[in-house]
Design a protein around this motif. Sequence first.
Motif, PDB file in Angstrom:
ATOM      1  N   GLU A   1      39.707  22.426  47.573  1.00  0.00           N
ATOM      2  CA  GLU A   1      39.533  23.818  47.163  1.00  0.00           C
ATOM      3  C   GLU A   1      40.871  24.551  47.158  1.00  0.00           C
ATOM      4  N   ALA A   2      41.005  25.504  46.260  1.00  0.00           N
ATOM      5  CA  ALA A   2      42.221  26.315  46.174  1.00  0.00           C
ATOM      6  C   ALA A   2      41.854  27.716  45.714  1.00  0.00           C
ATOM      7  N   ALA A   3      42.744  28.663  45.956  1.00  0.00           N
ATOM      8  CA  ALA A   3      42.518  30.036  45.510  1.00  0.00           C
ATOM      9  C   ALA A   3      42.582  30.111  43.993  1.00  0.00           C
ATOM     10  N   GLU A   4      41.786  30.978  43.408  1.00  0.00           N
ATOM     11  CA  GLU A   4      41.796  31.135  41.960  1.00  0.00           C
ATOM     12  C   GLU A   4      43.073  31.852  41.505  1.00  0.00           C
ATOM     13  N   PRO A   5      43.687  31.382  40.427  1.00  0.00           N
ATOM     14  CA  PRO A   5      44.890  32.058  39.923  1.00  0.00           C
ATOM     15  C   PRO A   5      44.522  33.389  39.263  1.00  0.00           C
ATOM     16  N   VAL A   6      45.484  34.289  39.262  1.00  0.00           N
ATOM     17  CA  VAL A   6      45.287  35.609  38.643  1.00  0.00           C
ATOM     18  C   VAL A   6      46.203  35.718  37.442  1.00  0.00           C
ATOM     19  N   PRO A   7      45.674  36.018  36.263  1.00  0.00           N
ATOM     20  CA  PRO A   7      46.531  36.109  35.073  1.00  0.00           C
ATOM     21  C   PRO A   7      47.441  37.317  35.111  1.00  0.00           C
ATOM     22  N   GLY A   8      48.680  37.142  34.619  1.00  0.00           N
ATOM     23  CA  GLY A   8      49.592  38.257  34.481  1.00  0.00           C
ATOM     24  C   GLY A   8      49.243  39.101  33.275  1.00  0.00           C
TER      25      GLY A   8
ATOM     26  N   VAL B   1      46.350  34.582  29.960  1.00  0.00           N
ATOM     27  CA  VAL B   1      44.900  34.427  29.941  1.00  0.00           C
ATOM     28  C   VAL B   1      44.503  33.458  31.053  1.00  0.00           C
ATOM     29  N   LEU B   2      43.320  33.640  31.581  1.00  0.00           N
ATOM     30  CA  LEU B   2      42.748  32.744  32.577  1.00  0.00           C
ATOM     31  C   LEU B   2      41.707  31.876  31.880  1.00  0.00           C
ATOM     32  N   VAL B   3      41.913  30.558  31.920  1.00  0.00           N
ATOM     33  CA  VAL B   3      41.031  29.621  31.220  1.00  0.00           C
ATOM     34  C   VAL B   3      40.199  28.841  32.222  1.00  0.00           C
ATOM     35  N   ARG B   4      38.880  28.855  32.050  1.00  0.00           N
ATOM     36  CA  ARG B   4      38.010  27.967  32.805  1.00  0.00           C
ATOM     37  C   ARG B   4      38.052  26.612  32.106  1.00  0.00           C
ATOM     38  N   VAL B   5      38.692  25.650  32.737  1.00  0.00           N
ATOM     39  CA  VAL B   5      38.945  24.348  32.112  1.00  0.00           C
ATOM     40  C   VAL B   5      37.667  23.524  32.076  1.00  0.00           C
TER      41      VAL B   5
ATOM     42  N   ASP C   1      46.157  42.708  30.783  1.00  0.00           N
ATOM     43  CA  ASP C   1      46.072  43.984  30.079  1.00  0.00           C
ATOM     44  C   ASP C   1      46.861  43.996  28.774  1.00  0.00           C
ATOM     45  N   GLY C   2      47.912  43.169  28.683  1.00  0.00           N
ATOM     46  CA  GLY C   2      48.739  43.191  27.486  1.00  0.00           C
ATOM     47  C   GLY C   2      48.385  42.143  26.457  1.00  0.00           C
ATOM     48  N   VAL C   3      47.326  41.383  26.677  1.00  0.00           N
ATOM     49  CA  VAL C   3      46.944  40.302  25.760  1.00  0.00           C
ATOM     50  C   VAL C   3      46.245  40.865  24.527  1.00  0.00           C
ATOM     51  N   THR C   4      46.673  40.429  23.354  1.00  0.00           N
ATOM     52  CA  THR C   4      46.067  40.892  22.104  1.00  0.00           C
ATOM     53  C   THR C   4      45.494  39.754  21.251  1.00  0.00           C
TER      54      THR C   4
ATOM     55  N   VAL D   1      43.112  27.633  34.985  1.00  0.00           N
ATOM     56  CA  VAL D   1      44.561  27.681  34.772  1.00  0.00           C
ATOM     57  C   VAL D   1      44.907  28.995  34.076  1.00  0.00           C
ATOM     58  N   THR D   2      46.152  29.441  34.270  1.00  0.00           N
ATOM     59  CA  THR D   2      46.657  30.591  33.530  1.00  0.00           C
ATOM     60  C   THR D   2      47.755  30.121  32.587  1.00  0.00           C
ATOM     61  N   ILE D   3      47.859  30.797  31.458  1.00  0.00           N
ATOM     62  CA  ILE D   3      48.883  30.455  30.473  1.00  0.00           C
ATOM     63  C   ILE D   3      49.197  31.702  29.647  1.00  0.00           C
TER      64      ILE D   3
END
Length: 346
Positions: free
Chosen positions: A19-26, A30-34, A81-84, A107-109
């Motif tokens: 188990e690991a902490a969930e990443p937070v998108p900048g 974007v945060l992708v559920r793989v 917030d800045g994703v378009t 994952v975040t990307i």
Amino acid sequence: MRIAVYERYGPPEVVHLQEAAEPVPGATEVLVRVEASTVGASDAAGRNGTPRFARLFFGLTTPKHPVLGSDFAGVIERVGDGVTRFAPGDRVFGTLAPAMGAHAELVTIAEDAAIARIPERLTAAEAVATVDGFLTALPFLRDVAAVTPGQVVLVNGASGTVGSAAVQLARHFGATVVGVCGPANAPLVASLGADPVIDYTGEDFTEARGAYDVVFDAVGKRSFRAARRSLTAHGIYLTTVPSAAILVQWPVTRWFSRGRRAAIAFTGLRDIRLKAAELALLVELIEAGEFVPVIDRTVAFDDIAEAHRRVDTGHKAGSVVIAMSPADERAKVTPAASASETRATR
């Protein structure tokens, strides 16, 4: 969330889930559920720490990238917030390379990195199976070899992840493609566009003289020295596997030879903007029916060590896919549909 980690070099069993902490998108991520990732040759090399020069990237004595995997496919769960370009619910696929960490449920990307919407006709497993082979083979054939219509391109290891992509791309570029593989995979390689297909157990392609404009050794099994006489007068030998020999032959033949050349490309290290553009091209080719996924098998995330074992055999055909959802019955260790079946239904 669950991640697959390893703390020491060794056999497939060193990889385990935790188990690991969930990443937070900048703001621009974007945060992708793989839903699906892959285990490839680079992951196996990183896990095993061999060949030794691989440790220059993965860590000299202990792994410095505890979570392997670069390619992913899934659904966007949240955006900054800045994703378009993207929105929650979008089905996407791409690569984190040269970074790692895709063997995780989230994952975040960055939105301007190598990420694109999954073509409608593909599942997440099929989409992720196309990424590594395409993004590796394309620079070799288009940029390094500059393949043109009418040339003859030989692909050694034509049934593997990179080899199967190279066969399709060389065909797309208008070349005559000769595939080299074992007898069991000959029908698959032929369905991808190779004609003829050479059975390496009964014929040595290097015995030909002046036959090939390009020899692409996608598995690093034959050297420039062995393949040299099979090249045309100005032919080029390509390999995906670094060695002391190729690191000398590459600059020497590039700068001083007026005839046959040898080359290698470190495709995973290229700028993310290049990869983003190439991923867009991949989507176009998939939608046009000119590129199909090749899946060796799909393995449940819980059984990721089994995926590593399969890669270690050196006999997989196409990509070994990991299905992240434990509820996905398609994630059992069974061979997936062949590319010939995919082409028949496109």
